[in-house]
Design a protein around this motif. Structure first.
Motif, PDB file in Angstrom:
ATOM      1  N   ARG A  43      -4.915   5.729 -46.182  1.00 55.30           N
ATOM      2  CA  ARG A  43      -6.393   6.074 -45.493  1.00 55.30           C
ATOM      3  C   ARG A  43      -6.916   4.985 -44.799  1.00 55.30           C
ATOM      4  NH1 ARG A  43     -10.384   9.783 -44.847  1.00 55.30           N
ATOM      5  NH2 ARG A  43     -12.494   9.133 -45.184  1.00 55.30           N
TER       6      ARG A  43
ATOM      7  N   ALA B 166      -7.315   4.539 -40.501  1.00 52.80           N
ATOM      8  CA  ALA B 166      -8.421   4.619 -39.899  1.00 52.80           C
ATOM      9  C   ALA B 166      -8.254   3.455 -38.617  1.00 52.80           C
ATOM     10  CB  ALA B 166      -9.354   4.061 -41.122  1.00 52.80           C
TER      11      ALA B 166
ATOM     12  N   HIS C  90      -9.961   8.659 -35.732  1.00 52.45           N
ATOM     13  CA  HIS C  90     -10.352   7.745 -36.902  1.00 52.45           C
ATOM     14  C   HIS C  90     -10.982   6.651 -36.492  1.00 52.45           C
ATOM     15  CE1 HIS C  90      -7.855  10.214 -39.960  1.00 52.45           C
ATOM     16  NE2 HIS C  90      -8.109  11.063 -39.149  1.00 52.45           N
ATOM     17  N   LYS C  91     -10.233   5.867 -35.752  1.00 52.32           N
ATOM     18  CA  LYS C  91     -11.082   4.511 -35.196  1.00 52.32           C
ATOM     19  C   LYS C  91     -12.284   4.598 -34.505  1.00 52.32           C
ATOM     20  CE  LYS C  91      -9.644  -0.032 -33.900  1.00 52.32           C
ATOM     21  NZ  LYS C  91      -8.561  -0.800 -33.282  1.00 52.32           N
TER      22      LYS C  91
ATOM     23  N   GLN D  87     -14.540   6.496 -35.073  1.00 55.56           N
ATOM     24  CA  GLN D  87     -15.676   6.850 -35.913  1.00 55.56           C
ATOM     25  C   GLN D  87     -16.139   5.632 -36.600  1.00 55.56           C
ATOM     26  OE1 GLN D  87     -17.021   9.858 -37.001  1.00 55.56           O
ATOM     27  NE2 GLN D  87     -15.561  10.350 -35.279  1.00 55.56           N
ATOM     28  N   TRP D  88     -15.462   4.417 -36.610  1.00 55.88           N
ATOM     29  CA  TRP D  88     -16.091   3.090 -37.264  1.00 55.88           C
ATOM     30  C   TRP D  88     -16.109   1.788 -36.229  1.00 55.88           C
ATOM     31  CZ3 TRP D  88     -13.021  -0.998 -37.862  1.00 55.88           C
ATOM     32  CH2 TRP D  88     -11.487  -0.994 -37.808  1.00 55.88           C
TER      33      TRP D  88
ATOM     34  N   LEU E  13     -15.993   0.310 -41.257  1.00 57.18           N
ATOM     35  CA  LEU E  13     -14.717   1.049 -41.928  1.00 57.18           C
ATOM     36  C   LEU E  13     -15.015   1.211 -43.223  1.00 57.18           C
ATOM     37  CD1 LEU E  13     -11.502   1.242 -41.931  1.00 57.18           C
ATOM     38  CD2 LEU E  13     -11.578  -1.146 -42.138  1.00 57.18           C
TER      39      LEU E  13
ATOM     40  N   TYR F 181     -16.703   4.564 -43.735  1.00 55.97           N
ATOM     41  CA  TYR F 181     -15.675   5.558 -43.201  1.00 55.97           C
ATOM     42  C   TYR F 181     -14.407   5.847 -44.202  1.00 55.97           C
ATOM     43  CZ  TYR F 181     -12.434   8.341 -40.539  1.00 55.97           C
ATOM     44  OH  TYR F 181     -11.879   9.323 -40.167  1.00 55.97           O
ATOM     45  N   VAL F 182     -13.825   4.848 -44.812  1.00 55.00           N
ATOM     46  CA  VAL F 182     -12.604   5.285 -45.621  1.00 55.00           C
ATOM     47  C   VAL F 182     -13.080   5.474 -46.991  1.00 55.00           C
ATOM     48  CG1 VAL F 182     -10.987   3.921 -44.408  1.00 55.00           C
ATOM     49  CG2 VAL F 182     -12.341   2.698 -46.348  1.00 55.00           C
TER      50      VAL F 182
ATOM     51  N   ARG G 296     -21.839   7.331 -43.392  1.00 62.29           N
ATOM     52  CA  ARG G 296     -20.623   7.044 -42.386  1.00 62.29           C
ATOM     53  C   ARG G 296     -21.304   6.863 -41.119  1.00 62.29           C
ATOM     54  NH1 ARG G 296     -16.059  11.391 -42.676  1.00 62.29           N
ATOM     55  NH2 ARG G 296     -15.781  10.338 -44.584  1.00 62.29           N
TER      56      ARG G 296
END
Length: 158
Positions: free
Chosen positions: A23, A27, A33-34, A36-37, A146, A149-150, A156
């Protein structure tokens, strides 16, 4: 003619995440995914983002700060070993001025209850650019995002 100079430094950050290693690695690796953070300033406007996460791939991220300055990040992935490490070289620019060039290594290890990540950036700041710790601060903020997120926190980012 302007004075040319180089100022070298190394940034090392170790983080521990309460999330499984795949996970945390993904990310970084999966564009959706990237995004998002990755931003270290939530109020900045995203102009462009591309990610091709593989050996020989590239990444581009352009944002505009609240004062209109364009912050550009251009990276090339030199080595990617799934769920173990990746190495990339990148430039940072403010508007059309290159302020730094870096080589970064991110490595991952499973540990009880989660994942250990070690980030090492060898950076050279160019032509009198005075960073005053803002690179370290921005990277730390990104890694705080990060974590959110993870670890699936309700806070988040983005």
């Amino acid at each position: 003619m302007s004075k040319r100079s180089t100022d070298h430094t190394t940034i090392t950050i170790e983080r521990h995440f309460k999330a499984p290693l795949p996970r945390v690695f993904n990310a970084w690796a999966i564009p959706e995914h990237k995004q998002q953070w990755f931003a270290c300033h939530g109020e900045w406007k995203q102009l462009d983002f591309r990610l091709d996460f593989r050996t020989g791939g590239s990444e581009s991220n352009r944002t505009a700060s609240t004062d209109g300055v364009v912050h550009a990040y251009e990276a090339r992935y030199v080595d990617v070993v799934q769920n173990e490490r990746f190495i990339y070289a990148f430039d940072m620019m403010l508007d059309d001025v290159r302020i730094s060039v870096s080589l970064a290594t991110v490595s991952f290890e499973p540990e009880p209850g989660g994942t250990k990540m070690i980030f090492v950036e060898q950076v050279v700041f160019l032509d009198g650019y005075s960073d005053n710790g803002s690179r370290l601060m921005g990277t730390e903020i990104g890694f705080d995002n990060l974590r959110l997120y993870v670890e699936g926190d309700d806070g988040r980012p983005n």
